[in-house]
Write an enzyme that holds these catalytic residues in place. Structure first.
Site, mmCIF file in Angstrom:
data_model
loop_
_atom_site.group_PDB
_atom_site.id
_atom_site.type_symbol
_atom_site.label_atom_id
_atom_site.label_comp_id
_atom_site.label_asym_id
_atom_site.label_seq_id
_atom_site.Cartn_x
_atom_site.Cartn_y
_atom_site.Cartn_z
ATOM 1 N N PHE A 12 25.577 43.898 22.917
ATOM 2 C CA PHE A 12 25.654 43.142 24.231
ATOM 3 C C PHE A 12 26.213 44.029 25.276
ATOM 4 O O PHE A 12 27.447 43.971 25.883
ATOM 5 C CB PHE A 12 26.778 42.000 23.955
ATOM 6 C CG PHE A 12 26.558 40.900 25.255
ATOM 7 C CD1 PHE A 12 25.386 40.331 25.564
ATOM 8 C CD2 PHE A 12 27.871 40.602 26.001
ATOM 9 C CE1 PHE A 12 25.437 39.365 26.603
ATOM 10 C CE2 PHE A 12 27.663 39.826 26.881
ATOM 11 C CZ PHE A 12 26.411 39.004 27.302
ATOM 12 N N GLU A 159 8.313 46.988 24.696
ATOM 13 C CA GLU A 159 7.934 47.483 25.862
ATOM 14 C C GLU A 159 9.139 48.255 26.554
ATOM 15 O O GLU A 159 8.770 49.602 27.116
ATOM 16 C CB GLU A 159 7.582 46.366 26.740
ATOM 17 C CG GLU A 159 7.174 47.038 28.142
ATOM 18 C CD GLU A 159 5.962 47.727 28.197
ATOM 19 O OE1 GLU A 159 5.053 47.481 27.860
ATOM 20 O OE2 GLU A 159 6.114 48.954 28.466
ATOM 21 N N VAL A 162 10.021 52.596 26.377
ATOM 22 C CA VAL A 162 9.249 53.768 27.127
ATOM 23 C C VAL A 162 9.328 53.244 28.478
ATOM 24 O O VAL A 162 8.950 52.180 28.777
ATOM 25 C CB VAL A 162 8.101 54.166 26.761
ATOM 26 C CG1 VAL A 162 7.267 55.418 27.696
ATOM 27 C CG2 VAL A 162 7.906 54.367 25.225
ATOM 28 N N GLU A 219 22.030 57.844 28.025
ATOM 29 C CA GLU A 219 22.441 57.424 26.396
ATOM 30 C C GLU A 219 23.983 57.488 26.217
ATOM 31 O O GLU A 219 24.632 58.334 26.897
ATOM 32 C CB GLU A 219 21.644 58.241 25.472
ATOM 33 C CG GLU A 219 20.031 58.190 25.635
ATOM 34 C CD GLU A 219 19.634 56.789 25.456
ATOM 35 O OE1 GLU A 219 19.686 56.168 24.521
ATOM 36 O OE2 GLU A 219 18.862 56.302 26.316
ATOM 37 N N LYS A 234 10.487 59.023 23.030
ATOM 38 C CA LYS A 234 9.225 58.302 23.531
ATOM 39 C C LYS A 234 7.971 58.737 23.737
ATOM 40 O O LYS A 234 7.021 57.977 23.355
ATOM 41 C CB LYS A 234 9.807 58.265 25.316
ATOM 42 C CG LYS A 234 10.823 57.379 25.361
ATOM 43 C CD LYS A 234 11.551 57.545 26.688
ATOM 44 C CE LYS A 234 12.893 56.653 27.049
ATOM 45 N NZ LYS A 234 13.719 57.067 28.312
#
Ligand code: HSE
Length: 360
Positions: A12, A159, A162, A219, A234
């Site tokens: 979350f 989805e 990427v 990240e 990716k």
């Protein structure tokens, strides 16, 4: 008639909260337009805590607690009379909650894929669909997970792994289904593209990276962005999902942008060029196109590349991503759109959920 589709959110953080905001804002419109109401019954977050209410959690209360306290512990006191469980770990939440779909949005580890791979397996084994924005499991274990989902008759969608909510995988799998994709070239990491754009305006690498972190693009460990691991993950997803590859992240010929200086960026600019971190996926010459059961010779690289300003990828600025599919029947098809961000990635989950409801 409106059906209810129940969700368990594993994580979350930015994406989970973005999704919750979207569901709060658009829930009625989605029910009107598509006859489905997405109901979050469980949230399990390693840092914030874990809650399960089989009749649905109050999203506004969850968002308020996450923003104010960073914890969900006070939720029970605010919702008296509910049949609430708290403190379940992620695997128990996945296995025992009444969710139809598990949304795996915990942190990404493109080295091990864990604990997310185990989360996705537990979802499939307990008859639940899985939607991921977490790249780890798809980059490391796509085939195994796709086979497990099929064996259990559930759906696997990712989805948002990427180009966040920009429908890259869906475009290739659905709209380009009749084409052979021969090569993919793209700017697939928003953080590095943002940093390079800011550096061109004179900002230092460190300040631009700090800004990308503040904006929620980077990240949790931004070395994954600047060293090219995120773009490599990716590229592997595109190679293995769209081009039948069997690549591992370690197979990608990878160089990040961390060696680039302001002087390098200025030198490119003076020459009418721009540095971009370009991911490329292609088939080795002579390898045949084929189904995902065999290695089709897909290969990938991620490299800082000086592009002339006339190149279609050179004008892609900030956290925006872009991807050019080179196809047999259409030639080049280029998609440009958001590559990171709270609502953008939350939207990727919504798109997958709507597809699941349509296909289930
Ligand atoms: N850190 C990633 C990026 C987030 O900057 O593109 C989206 O995958």
């Amino acid at each position: 008639m409106t059906i209810t589709h129940k969700l368990a959110l594993i994580g979350f953080g930015t994406v989970g909260q973005g999704l919750a905001e979207i569901l709060l804002a658009k829930g009625d419109a989605l029910a009107d337009r598509y006859g489905v109401r997405f109901q979050v019954v469980a949230v399990s977050d390693l840092l914030k805590g874990s809650l399960y209410d089989p009749a649905g959690l109050n999203l506004a209360a969850l968002l308020d607690l996450a923003r104010r306290t960073g914890k969900l512990h006070d939720y029970a006191g605010q919702q008296p009379g509910r049949a609430l469980q708290s403190g379940w770990d992620s695997l128990r939440t996945i296995r025992e909650s009444n969710a139809d779909t598990v949304v795996e949005i915990s942190w990404t580890d493109v080295q091990t894929g864990q604990p997310a791979i185990d989360h996705v397996k537990a979802a499939f084994e307990s008859g639940k669909n899985a939607v991921l924005t977490n790249k780890g499991p798809v980059a490391l274990a796509y085939r195994e997970l796709a086979e497990l989902a099929a064996a259990h008759g559930v759906l696997f969608r990712f989805e948002g792994t990427v180009m966040s909510g920009t429908p890259t995988i869906r475009l290739a799998q659905n709209a380009l289904a009749g084409c052979e994709i021969r090569e993919i070239q793209g700017i697939l990491n928003g953080t590095t593209n943002y940093i390079l754009t800011q550096m061109e305006g004179g900002q230092s690498y460190a300040d631009a990276l700090a800004e990308a972190q503040r904006l929620g693009y980077a990240e949790a460990d931004p070395t994954a962005d600047v060293e090219g691991w995120d773009a490599a993950g990716k590229a592997v997803i595109l190679a293995n999902v769209l081009m039948g590859g069997t690549l591992r992240v370690a197979d990608v010929d990878r160089t990040g942008i961390n060696g680039l200086t302001l002087a390098d960026v200025a030198a490119a600019k003076a020459a009418g060029e721009r540095w971009k971190l370009v991911a490329r996926v292609w088939r080795e010459a002579g390898e045949a196109a084929g189904p995902i059961v065999a290695d089709t010779g897909a290969r990938a690289s991620v490299r800082p590349t000086r592009l002339p300003l006339s190149h279609p990828l050179a004008g892609v600025a900030g956290a925006v991503n872009a991807c050019t599919f080179t196809t047999d029947l259409l030639g080049d098809v280029t998609l440009v759109g958001p590559g990171a961000g709270r609502m953008e990635t939350g939207y990727a989950v919504l798109g997958d959920l709507l597809e699941i409801v349509r296909e289930a």
